[in-house]
Scaffold this active site. Sequence first.
Site, short mmCIF file in Angstrom:
data_model
loop_
_atom_site.label_atom_id
_atom_site.label_comp_id
_atom_site.label_asym_id
_atom_site.label_seq_id
_atom_site.Cartn_x
_atom_site.Cartn_y
_atom_site.Cartn_z
N LYS A 194 34.09 -23.45 28.50
CA LYS A 194 34.69 -24.76 28.81
C LYS A 194 34.74 -25.65 27.56
CE LYS A 194 35.96 -28.56 30.70
NZ LYS A 194 37.20 -28.83 31.40
N CYS A 233 37.58 -36.19 28.26
CA CYS A 233 37.19 -34.79 28.05
C CYS A 233 37.33 -34.39 26.58
CB CYS A 233 38.06 -33.87 28.89
SG CYS A 233 38.12 -34.36 30.60
#
Length: 414
Positions: free
Chosen positions: A203, A257
């Site tokens: 991720k 993010c």
Amino acid sequence: MKSLCILGLGYVGLPTASLFATAGLKVTGVDTSPHVVRSLKDGFVHIEEAGLNTVVTAALASGNLVVEARPVEADAFIICVPTPVRADHTMDDGAIRSAAESLISVLKPGNLVVLESTVSPGTTRNFLIPILEKSGLKAGENLHVAYCPERVLPGHVLRELIQNDRIIGATDETSGRITRELYSKVVEGNIAVTDSTTAELSKLMENTYRDVNIALANEFSEICNHLGADAREVFRLANRHPRVKILSPGPGVGGHCIPVDPWFLVEACPDLCRLIRTAREVNDGRPAQVVQRLRQIVGNPPGRKISLLGLTYKPDVDDVRDSPAIHVMELLKQAEYGLGLYDPHVKRSPFELHGLIPALESTDCIVILTDHSEFKFLDPRQIASVVRSKHVLDTRGSLDASRWAAEGFTVHRF
Ligand code: SAJ
């Protein structure tokens, strides 16, 4: 598995809760914000996201989704809380800690706990499991724990929740198997099972890959500007090579993010992250470069007005969190420029927004900071009649420069 409790009803948790509820599970959505709980109980969806209102409303109406302030007993729990970065670039684990602690009193033997939040490598094993084991249960024996990162793109969340491939970072064989069974109820993409640290790293590396590539596009664009070439034309031609895909330059990288996640790798391995750190610095330096260009175009204050069009961190969303446009606005305010601010997507904001024409009236330069779809329909002829000087700085390369030039505007590339 019949009942599910989802902690955190933000842009990932709320759609996830609604999809599982629509798939027939009994879902309790939990949020620590009384405002979020109250509005959802009243049927009001607090997030702008394509299609979300319909799905949440249907899930609430079916009775399969209920919203509470505290977790309740369930077969499985999914944690979708934010993990921001602190001022010293380390991960703020406060929300995961609180969410995990709130589960201690409701966990039962055989339960599954899945973490979806983006975290520094090792968090599931070394941080989450020890907190959950305060319940008296033992991970790998009578408690199952997995890491399953969300990968959805804001603006396309519902489609991507269903269609994207998922990675499950299992901490034992059973947790891998039952997490796959759970996600198979809503995910149509492939589901790969691995260990939790591998899943955490994958991720982080996905988003870091994007950050570094955007930084490269930004640096290429500076080189082109310096040499008097049109960066977007250069990229368009370079991208005709079958193995080249240069991304789009812009005023910086925003959202919660991509500007955050690379720091979790830097935190884990500071000496190994030279490129990653530099990319972050390149992207973080972009708002100041926008301001520098504006000084060249309009000169110094006082008595100069600049109009900022698009304040969200990317097009067609309402999210201004860590938006490069907000950094540009703050730098211009500090420098004491007069400002006109227009964003058709932002409904609530801590700063005062204007209508389109008031934002543009008597301006010395229009700056496109976010390429919202509706900006393609701006009418340069009408706008020419209200501005003081006909300058446009298009930081996203989204305007049809020839239409604006035809009305006497100088369109500056970035
Ligand atoms: N940006 C550029 N140039 C580009 C692409 C993006 O300047 O060529 C800027 C955007 O304007 C924006 C920022 O980067 O300010 C980030 O936007 P984004 O659309 O690249 O990504 P996010 O933050 O909306 O979502 C990302 C996605 N990750 C990847 O594409 C690798 C999403 O799939 C993740 O789920 C999400 O982060 C997340 O939650 O981690």
